[in-house]
Design an enzyme around this catalytic site. Structure first.
Site, PDB file in Angstrom:
ATOM      1  N   SER A  54      28.730  38.729  50.778  1.00 36.62           N
ATOM      2  CA  SER A  54      28.121  37.055  50.550  1.00 36.62           C
ATOM      3  C   SER A  54      27.711  36.368  51.419  1.00 36.62           C
ATOM      4  O   SER A  54      26.472  36.655  52.160  1.00 36.62           O
ATOM      5  CB  SER A  54      29.574  36.390  50.144  1.00 36.62           C
ATOM      6  N   ASP A  89      28.118  38.731  44.065  1.00 35.61           N
ATOM      7  CA  ASP A  89      28.538  38.692  44.559  1.00 35.61           C
ATOM      8  C   ASP A  89      29.532  39.614  44.780  1.00 35.61           C
ATOM      9  O   ASP A  89      30.810  40.309  43.847  1.00 35.61           O
ATOM     10  CB  ASP A  89      29.649  37.566  44.853  1.00 35.61           C
TER      11      ASP A  89
END
Lengths: 313, 350
Positions: free
Chosen positions: A91, A203
């Protein structure tokens, strides 16, 4: 005249105060005996041939705005000449890691973290699969490090995403970096997923927020993890975005605990009260990263020296 | 009737005059006391303040002045007694501020941070932008290693025109202690622009550059510090900068300057040992560590150096003794642990 007098008197009083409390006296820090030998051996370590040095990996975890603290950590690594032979990120960790590994000067990285805004990374789209597109993030990365493939990175780099079609953890280490990073930093519900090599990616924090295991797979001898997880009890939950990120981070924190045990050393910047979306607190995050990393420098040096002790001249 | 009125007026007049004369006498005592205090004649000042008090001068003002006098003469107990007396009287805002600030500073000096903060915060309750209170609170937070709070207090001085230098210097030093050297450098640089002769600012900036491994700039700052105030520590730091810049001869020359200033500082020789060790000149390094140990036999740094030199010179028995002593001095320290490791290597223990 009265004003001048009062100006002088204040300065005189303050000088006296400062002298009284040792502020104006010799304030240079005395020499630290342990640091002197530590630095001596550190120089010996730096002079070792590359093949005799352990491979040090930096693992940068996810955490939205809190991840800007990683710029501060990287600043300290750069100042202290701490080795970074591999970077793995998830991320925001993928974003920061890619920029550093791609050769962005650390001073620029710090400035970027201090001035980051959402409008630089995302744009409104209202697609059925996400409110925002992260295409701008890809362009943002490309503008800073060029249209690089993984093999072109100055420091070997990998990032983690999840394929939401089958729940598989995907380690991205081939192909275009910017797209991979974008996929790794795509929060579910809010950002639209990224189509990439026949996969639908989101993510990496959903499945592996601090991918220490990936660094191990990639042959790291020493792993330093940067954990920017939130204090779940402090998070605000007054809108759907915050609730979603809270759910994600409860899960992420739980999964990270096992991962962090695999790391040789964990740096935890004090950013626990900063919300995932608060990019405007970038400067505060960077400072927290610097302070946390600075507190671990000796430990990192000792850890590395410990592994090469018998090889030192 | 007229006569009675005349006597009444006369009586009121004389009472008034007597009162005025009394006030004037008390005022004179007070002025004399102030003058004596200014001249450093504390004994006379105390006596005059007492006279002023006896003659009916404002008790709050006299107590405040006496509090200040005691504080300046280092009698903190006396100062606290008088300042507390002053606080018991009805003081003007300015006088109350002065009393609170003085008490805050006295308690700070005595490391009673809780009480010091209480009084300094009282100052801010009276005048929220009182710069001296913010500055002293910042110093306390800094000493308590509460750097974000210290920095926040300093922000209250950010717009101060009067204290611009103090603001930049202390803000820089707070960042320095906090370990945020990039910001420390910015503020200390600004402090130096305002006051280029400040030893404090140059010294702090030298430390910051050194911590950032920017040895060239650190060396420049230390040279300037040594030119302002020659001190062994500055020459030692210069030697370390030069050593890191691989200018070993110059580093040793800098240590000679340090020796001239502080011939009995063991660190001058221990650093010499370190520099010769890095050049693998073990004989010279050993001589330096031995000299350092003559001055300070308890230096773990020099003992380890002695052991290392002996080991490299194949004098294993002597090395063993030095490492043994190093480990015994503090086996919980890193130096203790590396000495123990060397001992194990010598003894063939895995």
């Amino acid at each position: 005249m009265k004003r001048i007098f009062s100006w002088f008197s204040i300065r005189i009083i303050l000088t006296a105060v400062m002298l009284t409390v040792g502020y104006g006296s010799l304030s240079a820090a005395a020499l630290n005996e342990e640091d002197l030998w530590l630095d001596y051996f550190w120089q010996e370590y730096l002079a070792l041939p590359a093949d005799q040095k352990p491979k040090v990996a930096l693992v940068l975890g996810g955490g939205g705005a809190r991840g800007l603290a990683q710029a501060g950590v990287l600043e300290v690594f750069s100042e202290e000449q701490l080795p970074v032979d591999l970077i793995v990120g998830t991320s925001v960790g993928a974003l920061m890691g890619s920029l550093y590994a791609g050769g962005m000067p650390v001073a620029d990285l710090v400035k970027m973290a201090q001035n980051m805004t959402w409008s630089k990374l995302v744009s409104l789209k209202f697609s059925p699969v996400g409110l925002y597109s992260t295409k701008k993030m890809e362009e943002y990365i490309t503008r800073r490090i060029g249209d690089k493939n993984f093999y072109e990175m100055k420091i070997p780099f990998a990032c983690v995403a999840v394929d939401i079609r089958n729940g598989e953890k995907v380690i991205l280490r081939d192909g275009p970096v910017a797209t991979a990073v974008r996929a790794s930093a795509t929060m579910p519900g809010l950002f639209e997923p990224v189509e990439y090599r026949h996969r639908l990616l989101m993510d990496g924090g959903i499945i592996d927020n601090v991918p220490v295991d990936v660094a191990k797979f990639m042959g790291a001898d020493i792993i330093v993890a940067v954990d920017v997880s939130a204090d779940i009890g402090l998070a605000k939950t007054n809108n759907s975005l915050l609730i979603l990120s809270q759910v994600m981070y409860i899960r992420g924190t739980f999964l990270s605990q096992e991962q962090l045990k695999l790391a040789d050393l964990v740096i935890s910047p004090d950013v626990k009260d900063i919300n995932v979306s608060e990019l405007e607190r970038g400067d505060e995050c960077v400072d927290a990263g610097v302070v946390a990393a600075r507190g671990k420098v000796r430990e990192i040096k000792k850890l590395i020296l410990n592994r090469v002790w018998d090889k030192l001249p | 009737m007229k006569k009675n009125i005349f006597f009444l007026i006369l009586m009121i007049n004389s009472l008034f005059l007597a009162g005025t004369a009394g006030a004037s006498v008390a005022g004179n005592y007070f002025k004399e006391a102030e003058q004596a205090a200014k001249n450093g004649d504390n004994q006379a000042a105390m006596q005059d303040y007492q006279e002023a008090l006896d003659a009916g001068y404002n008790k709050g003002k006299v107590a405040l002045a006496l509090g200040g006098l005691y504080a300046r003469s280092g009698d903190d107990a006396g100062a606290i007694k008088w300042l507390n007396t002053a606080q018991g009287e009805s003081l003007s805002n300015d006088d109350a501020l002065q009393a609170d600030l003085s008490l805050g500073k006295i308690y700070y000096r005595n490391r009673d941070f809780a009480k010091a903060m209480e009084y300094l915060k009282d100052c801010l309750a009276i005048r929220p932008k009182y710069e001296e209170a913010h500055l002293n609170l910042a110093l306390i937070y800094r000493d308590m290693k509460m750097y974000p709070e210290a920095s926040l207090q300093m922000d209250s001085l950010a717009r101060s025109k009067k204290l611009k230098f103090e603001y930049c210097l202390l803000k820089g030093q707070i960042y320095q202690d906090w370990g945020i050297y990039r910001k420390a450098g910015i503020y200390l640089g600004k402090a130096i622009i305002i006051n280029a002769m400040s030893l404090d600012a140059h010294q702090s900036l030298a430390e910051v550059y050194f911590q950032q491994n920017d040895y060239g700039k650190a060396l420049g700052e230390w040279k300037y510090v040594a030119s302002l105030q020659p001190q062994a520590l500055a020459y030692q730091k210069m030697a370390l900068c030069l050593y890191n810049l691989t200018e070993k001869e110059k580093a040793l020359a800098s240590l000679l300057e340090a020796i001239k200033l502080e011939p009995n500082d063991y660190m001058n020789y221990a650093l010499g040992g370190l520099i010769y060790s890095s050049g693998r000149d073990w004989e010279k390094a050993l001589a330096q560590f031995n000299r350092a140990l003559e001055i300070n036999p308890g230096s773990q740094f020099a003992l380890y150096g002695q052991g290392l030199c002996n080991l490299r010179l194949q004098k294993k028995l002597q090395a063993q003794i030095s490492f043994q002593k190093t480990a015994e001095l503090n086996n919980n320290s890193w130096m203790g642990s590396i000495a123990a490791r060397e001992l194990n290597n010598i003894n063939g223990v895995k």
